[in-house]
Design an enzyme around this catalytic site. Structure first.
Site, PDB file in Angstrom:
ATOM      1  N   LYS A  31       0.831  -1.208   0.000  1.00 18.59           N
ATOM      2  CA  LYS A  31       0.000   0.000   0.000  1.00 18.59           C
ATOM      3  C   LYS A  31       0.864   1.255   0.000  1.00 18.59           C
ATOM      4  O   LYS A  31       0.629   2.208  -0.750  1.00 18.59           O
ATOM      5  CB  LYS A  31      -0.906   0.010   1.231  1.00 18.59           C
ATOM      6  CG  LYS A  31      -1.742   1.279   1.368  1.00 18.59           C
ATOM      7  CD  LYS A  31      -2.418   1.378   2.715  1.00 18.59           C
ATOM      8  CE  LYS A  31      -1.523   1.993   3.754  1.00 18.59           C
ATOM      9  NZ  LYS A  31      -2.073   3.192   4.400  1.00 18.59           N
ATOM     10  N   ASN A  32       1.894   1.261   0.850  1.00 18.92           N
ATOM     11  CA  ASN A  32       2.725   2.453   1.003  1.00 18.92           C
ATOM     12  C   ASN A  32       3.607   2.720  -0.206  1.00 18.92           C
ATOM     13  O   ASN A  32       4.207   3.786  -0.314  1.00 18.92           O
ATOM     14  CB  ASN A  32       3.581   2.349   2.272  1.00 18.92           C
ATOM     15  CG  ASN A  32       2.741   2.448   3.532  1.00 18.92           C
ATOM     16  OD1 ASN A  32       1.602   2.907   3.499  1.00 18.92           O
ATOM     17  ND2 ASN A  32       3.297   2.011   4.646  1.00 18.92           N
ATOM     18  N   ARG A  80      -4.324  10.813   4.580  1.00 16.03           N
ATOM     19  CA  ARG A  80      -3.189  11.734   4.678  1.00 16.03           C
ATOM     20  C   ARG A  80      -2.178  11.526   3.547  1.00 16.03           C
ATOM     21  O   ARG A  80      -1.551  12.472   3.075  1.00 16.03           O
ATOM     22  CB  ARG A  80      -2.517  11.529   6.038  1.00 16.03           C
ATOM     23  CG  ARG A  80      -1.477  12.548   6.385  1.00 16.03           C
ATOM     24  CD  ARG A  80      -1.012  12.360   7.811  1.00 16.03           C
ATOM     25  NE  ARG A  80      -2.035  12.686   8.771  1.00 16.03           N
ATOM     26  CZ  ARG A  80      -2.146  13.879   9.355  1.00 16.03           C
ATOM     27  NH1 ARG A  80      -1.318  14.840   9.028  1.00 16.03           N
ATOM     28  NH2 ARG A  80      -3.090  14.101  10.232  1.00 16.03           N
ATOM     29  N   CYS A  97      -5.227   8.473   9.583  1.00 16.35           N
ATOM     30  CA  CYS A  97      -5.279   7.771  10.867  1.00 16.35           C
ATOM     31  C   CYS A  97      -4.986   8.707  12.033  1.00 16.35           C
ATOM     32  O   CYS A  97      -4.221   9.651  11.912  1.00 16.35           O
ATOM     33  CB  CYS A  97      -4.249   6.637  10.894  1.00 16.35           C
ATOM     34  SG  CYS A  97      -4.732   5.176   9.994  1.00 16.35           S
ATOM     35  N   ARG A 121       1.206  14.738  12.283  1.00 20.68           N
ATOM     36  CA  ARG A 121       2.100  14.418  11.178  1.00 20.68           C
ATOM     37  C   ARG A 121       2.145  15.640  10.257  1.00 20.68           C
ATOM     38  O   ARG A 121       1.542  15.666   9.202  1.00 20.68           O
ATOM     39  CB  ARG A 121       1.618  13.170  10.430  1.00 20.68           C
ATOM     40  CG  ARG A 121       1.692  11.928  11.277  1.00 20.68           C
ATOM     41  CD  ARG A 121       1.659  10.669  10.446  1.00 20.68           C
ATOM     42  NE  ARG A 121       0.294  10.309  10.107  1.00 20.68           N
ATOM     43  CZ  ARG A 121      -0.030   9.186   9.455  1.00 20.68           C
ATOM     44  NH1 ARG A 121       0.900   8.338   9.088  1.00 20.68           N
ATOM     45  NH2 ARG A 121      -1.277   8.917   9.162  1.00 20.68           N
ATOM     46  N   PRO A 122       2.845  16.699  10.700  1.00 19.01           N
ATOM     47  CA  PRO A 122       2.809  17.950   9.957  1.00 19.01           C
ATOM     48  C   PRO A 122       3.468  17.811   8.586  1.00 19.01           C
ATOM     49  O   PRO A 122       4.324  16.963   8.371  1.00 19.01           O
ATOM     50  CB  PRO A 122       3.600  18.918  10.841  1.00 19.01           C
ATOM     51  CG  PRO A 122       4.478  18.046  11.678  1.00 19.01           C
ATOM     52  CD  PRO A 122       3.722  16.775  11.878  1.00 19.01           C
ATOM     53  N   ASP A 137       5.028  20.389   7.121  1.00 17.25           N
ATOM     54  CA  ASP A 137       5.900  21.549   6.931  1.00 17.25           C
ATOM     55  C   ASP A 137       7.161  21.196   6.138  1.00 17.25           C
ATOM     56  O   ASP A 137       7.684  22.043   5.400  1.00 17.25           O
ATOM     57  CB  ASP A 137       6.273  22.175   8.276  1.00 17.25           C
ATOM     58  CG  ASP A 137       6.967  21.206   9.221  1.00 17.25           C
ATOM     59  OD1 ASP A 137       6.493  20.057   9.323  1.00 17.25           O
ATOM     60  OD2 ASP A 137       7.971  21.579   9.846  1.00 17.25           O
ATOM     61  N   ASP A 172       5.468   1.148  11.776  1.00 11.51           N
ATOM     62  CA  ASP A 172       4.272   0.425  11.338  1.00 11.51           C
ATOM     63  C   ASP A 172       4.259  -1.036  11.806  1.00 11.51           C
ATOM     64  O   ASP A 172       3.257  -1.729  11.605  1.00 11.51           O
ATOM     65  CB  ASP A 172       4.133   0.478   9.812  1.00 11.51           C
ATOM     66  CG  ASP A 172       3.479   1.769   9.345  1.00 11.51           C
ATOM     67  OD1 ASP A 172       3.003   2.543  10.200  1.00 11.51           O
ATOM     68  OD2 ASP A 172       3.441   2.011   8.126  1.00 11.51           O
ATOM     69  N   ARG A 232      -8.012  -0.415   5.250  1.00 13.51           N
ATOM     70  CA  ARG A 232      -7.157   0.540   4.534  1.00 13.51           C
ATOM     71  C   ARG A 232      -5.823  -0.093   4.142  1.00 13.51           C
ATOM     72  O   ARG A 232      -5.156   0.394   3.225  1.00 13.51           O
ATOM     73  CB  ARG A 232      -6.906   1.779   5.396  1.00 13.51           C
ATOM     74  CG  ARG A 232      -8.145   2.634   5.621  1.00 13.51           C
ATOM     75  CD  ARG A 232      -7.827   3.869   6.426  1.00 13.51           C
ATOM     76  NE  ARG A 232      -6.748   4.606   5.762  1.00 13.51           N
ATOM     77  CZ  ARG A 232      -6.019   5.531   6.342  1.00 13.51           C
ATOM     78  NH1 ARG A 232      -6.229   5.845   7.605  1.00 13.51           N
ATOM     79  NH2 ARG A 232      -5.068   6.159   5.682  1.00 13.51           N
TER      80      ARG A 232
END
Length: 424
Positions: A23-24, A96, A120, A125-126, A128, A308, A400
Site C-alpha cells: 500500500k505504502n 493523509r 489515521c 504528522r505535519p 511543513d 508500522d 485501509r
C-alpha cells in the site's frame, strides 16, 4: 458495524500466506501517474484496499483517464496533455497519504490546490517539510479555507535538507523535481524500499533520479515524461504482520516470496526473542518457539525498526516471559492498542513515548477497538493468543491496509470470523 471475532487459546498457525503489493508503495506510484503527458502506464500487483480506491478516485478527479481491475490487481492510466490542479476535500481529508499528489500536480501545472490532509489518528504528522522543500524550489504557498494553494512561475532545482527523513516529503519533492529546471538534491532523505520503488517507476517514465535508498537523492529535471509498465513491490508491513502471527502462535508459516532484506530489523528482534527463520526457494519460513524471550525495541526511520510494526511487535512482547520495552520515536499517540489490551489483562505502564510491558501473563478475550490501521491488526493478533473470545471493531482502519486479513488467517488455521452488521 463490522466486527472480527477471534477464538483464541493459541491455535498454531501453519501453511503458506500470499502477500499483496505494498500500500505504502502503490499510493505514491499512483500519484506519479500524474507526471507523464503522453503514453500509457500499467501498474501491476496493486493491492485491493480502500486507500487505493481513494487514490484512484483522486487521480481520476484530475481528469486523468484511469481504469482499474480488482481481479487482475492492475491499474491502466492513459496520459494526456492537460490535468486539473485541484485535489478536493472529499478525497484528501480521508487519507493523509494523498498529500503526495501536490508534487506531481505542481510539476505538471505549476499550481496545486490541495485540501489539508486527514488520515489515521496516530498523532501529529505535519507537512511543513513538504512545504519548506517546495518553497526552496520557487513555490509560493498560502493556506486559506482549508486548502493549501501552491504556485510557481517555474519549478527550479534546489539543494534541500530534510530535518527528519520523512517518507512523504521525500516522495513529494522527488516527484516535483522530475520536471523542474536543473538539479535537485534531497539530503537526509527517507530510505524505505517504497522510496526505491517510486524512483524505479519515475526512471522508467523518463526521469533522472539517482541515490534512492541512500540518504542523498539527486534528481535532474527533464522536459516531459511518458507512460511505462511497473509492478508494485511486496508489502513488507503485511509480511511482517504475518511473521509476528506465526511467531506468537508457535507457528510454522511460509511467507511467500518474502523479501527478507526489507524486514531485517523485525527479523533480528524476533530472532533475539527465540523465533527461527529459514530462507527457502519460495519465500521465508517462520517458526515460533514455545516460549518467547523479552526484548527492548525502539522505532526509528528506515533502516531502523519500523513504526508500522510497533503495535504488532508489542503482542509478541506481551507473551514474552519477562519485562520488555517499546519506545516509539516516530509518532506520538501510537499506544492506543496497549490501552485497549489492558482490558485483556495486559500488564503495561507508560511514560511518555515509552511503554514497559510485563509479559508472560495470559491475555483474556475482550471487546476491543482499533483506532488506526496497525493497531487494529495487532488487536486481532492479540485475540489469537488470548483465552476465549475477542471481538475487534474499528475495521474501517484495517481495510485501509490489509486485503482479506481474516481469510488469510483462517487459511493458516486461526478461528477468525468477520461479521457484518452484527446487532448486540
Amino acid at each position: 458495524m463490522d466486527k472480527i471475532i477471534v477464538q483464541g487459546d493459541r491455535a498454531r498457525l501453519t501453511g503458506t500466506v500470499e502477500i499483496e503489493g505494498a500500500k505504502n508503495a502503490a499510493l505514491p506510484l499512483l500519484a506519479a501517474t500524474i507526471l507523464p503527458s503522453e503514453g500509457v502506464t500499467t501498474l501491476r500487483n496493486v493491492p485491493v484496499l480502500s486507500d487505493i480506491e481513494m487514490m484512484i478516485g483522486l487521480v481520476k478527479n484530475l481528469d486523468i483517464s484511469l481504469d482499474g481491475s480488482r481481479e487482475l490487481k492492475q491499474v491502466v492510466v492513459h496520459h494526456g496533455e492537460t490535468i486539473k490542479s485541484k485535489a478536493p476535500y472529499e478525497f484528501v481529508t480521508k487519507m493523509r497519504a494523498s498529500i503526495v499528489v501536490m508534487g506531481p500536480i505542481l510539476a505538471r501545472n505549476h499550481r496545486a490546490l490541495i485540501a489539508m490532509p486527514g488520515g489515521c489518528a496516530i498523532g501529529s504528522r505535519p507537512i511543513d517539510l513538504h512545504l519548506r522543500g517546495l518553497a526552496q524550489m520557487g513555490v509560493t504557498i498560502t493556506q486559506k479555507n482549508g486548502y493549501i494553494d501552491a504556485m510557481a512561475s517555474e519549478l527550479k532545482g534546489a539543494d534541500i535538507y530534510l530535518d527528519f527523513p520523512s517518507v512523504g516529503a521525500t516522495q513529494n519533492l522527488m516527484m516535483a523535481a522530475t520536471l523542474a529546471k536543473g538539479r535537485t538534491t534531497i539530503g537526509n532523505a527517507a530510505k524505505e524500499p517504497e522510496i526505491v520503488d517510486l524512483a524505479n517507476l519515475l526512471n522508467k517514465m523518463g526521469a533522472k533520479v539517482r541515490g534512492a535508498g541512500t540518504d542523498t537523492i539527486t534528481i535532474v529535471g527533464v522536459e516531459k515524461m511518458h507512460g511505462t509498465e511497473h509492478s508494485v513491490v511486496q508489502d513488507r508491513i503485511e509480511a511482517g504482520t504475518f511473521i509476528v502471527a506465526a511467531a506468537i502462535t508457535q507457528g510454522d508459516v511460509l511467507i511467500e516470496d518474502a523479501i527478507s532484506e526489507h524486514n531485517r530489523p523485525l527479523i533480528a528482534k524476533l530472532t533475539e526473542m527465540g523465533v527461527s527463520f529459514r530462507e527457502e526457494e519460495n519465500g521465508l519460513r517462520v517458526i515460533g518457539p514455545k516460549t518467547l524471550k523479552p526484548a527492548n525495541v525502539t522505532t526509528l526511520p528506515h533502516p531502523g525498526f519500523p513504526t508500522d510494526m510497533q503495535a504488532q511487535m508489542t503482542i509478541a512482547q506481551s507473551l514474552a516471559d519477562g519485562e520488555s520495552s517499546m519506545t516509539e520515536t516516530v509518532f506520538e499517540n501510537r499506544f492506543q492498542h496497549l490501552v485497549e489490551m489492558q482490558r485483556m489483562g495486559l500488564d503495561v505502564t507508560f511514560q511518555g513515548n515509552h511503554a514497559t510491558i510485563n509479559g508472560g501473563h495470559p491475555l483474556e478475550g475482550a471487546e476491543v477497538k482499533g483506532t488506526d490501521l496497525r493497531s487494529t491488526a495487532a488487536l486481532v493478533l492479540a485475540g489469537l493468543v488470548a483465552e476465549g473470545k475477542t471481538t475487534v471493531t474499528g475495521l474501517q482502519y484495517l481495510d485501509r491496509g490489509y486485503f482479506q486479513f481474516h481469510q488469510k488467517l483462517q487459511k493458516l488455521g486461526a478461528d477468525v470470523t468477520r461479521v457484518t452488521h452484527l446487532h448486540d
